[in-house]
Design a protein around this motif. Sequence first.
Motif, mmCIF file in Angstrom:
data_model
loop_
_atom_site.group_PDB
_atom_site.id
_atom_site.type_symbol
_atom_site.label_atom_id
_atom_site.label_comp_id
_atom_site.label_asym_id
_atom_site.label_seq_id
_atom_site.Cartn_x
_atom_site.Cartn_y
_atom_site.Cartn_z
ATOM 1 N N GLY A 285 4.619 -2.768 0.105
ATOM 2 C CA GLY A 285 3.955 -4.068 0.017
ATOM 3 C C GLY A 285 2.551 -3.947 -0.522
ATOM 4 O O GLY A 285 2.203 -3.002 -1.223
ATOM 5 N N THR A 286 1.715 -4.914 -0.193
ATOM 6 C CA THR A 286 0.337 -4.965 -0.679
ATOM 7 C C THR A 286 -0.485 -3.837 -0.071
ATOM 8 O O THR A 286 -0.483 -3.636 1.136
ATOM 9 C CB THR A 286 -0.314 -6.314 -0.296
ATOM 10 O OG1 THR A 286 0.497 -7.355 -0.812
ATOM 11 C CG2 THR A 286 -1.708 -6.418 -0.850
ATOM 12 N N VAL A 287 -1.163 -3.095 -0.918
ATOM 13 C CA VAL A 287 -2.003 -1.987 -0.457
ATOM 14 C C VAL A 287 -3.418 -2.508 -0.254
ATOM 15 O O VAL A 287 -3.998 -3.149 -1.123
ATOM 16 C CB VAL A 287 -1.991 -0.830 -1.476
ATOM 17 C CG1 VAL A 287 -2.921 0.280 -1.030
ATOM 18 C CG2 VAL A 287 -0.578 -0.299 -1.647
ATOM 19 N N LEU A 288 -3.969 -2.239 0.928
ATOM 20 C CA LEU A 288 -5.333 -2.637 1.254
ATOM 21 C C LEU A 288 -6.286 -1.512 0.863
ATOM 22 O O LEU A 288 -5.956 -0.337 1.021
ATOM 23 C CB LEU A 288 -5.461 -2.940 2.744
ATOM 24 C CG LEU A 288 -4.632 -4.122 3.256
ATOM 25 C CD1 LEU A 288 -4.619 -4.144 4.774
ATOM 26 C CD2 LEU A 288 -5.158 -5.426 2.700
ATOM 27 N N GLY A 289 -7.473 -1.883 0.390
ATOM 28 C CA GLY A 289 -8.460 -0.882 0.014
ATOM 29 C C GLY A 289 -9.271 -0.390 1.189
ATOM 30 O O GLY A 289 -9.476 0.798 1.361
ATOM 31 N N MET A 290 -9.740 -1.293 2.029
ATOM 32 C CA MET A 290 -10.462 -0.946 3.247
ATOM 33 C C MET A 290 -10.534 -2.193 4.121
ATOM 34 O O MET A 290 -11.479 -2.958 4.049
ATOM 35 C CB MET A 290 -11.865 -0.428 2.967
ATOM 36 C CG MET A 290 -12.563 0.046 4.227
ATOM 37 S SD MET A 290 -14.270 0.558 3.948
ATOM 38 C CE MET A 290 -14.078 1.897 2.813
#
Length: 118
Positions: A85-90
């Motif tokens: 799914g959507t990858v979060l940066g921080m």
Amino acid sequence: GRVYVADTWNQRVQVFAEGAKANEYTPVKEWSVEGWYGDSLEIKPYLAVSAGGQVLVSDPEAMRVIEFDANGTLVRYWGDAASGGTVLGMPVGLALDAEGALWVADAGNNNLVKYVLP
């Protein structure tokens, strides 16, 4: 009536309930968080608690959000490359809106992400 604490350096969430005296809180529960390994003084996790008692925690350095039930049992996690799914940066800030959707402030990607929880 409960206070939830992200005790990052001990890698746990602690829950306190109001005590018999004013401004007194008693520990009632705690559970480990597999994560929160960083020693950063600036990058710390945030917590949000849903009306149903779900506890959502950000794990900024692992780039994910972790969901626990009211007893501290892992429900799911998402946002890192391994979870799909959507990858979060921080993911840093967390907030629940009136409909129960989770809003995540993603500092790594400079955006705000909305998740509708099942």
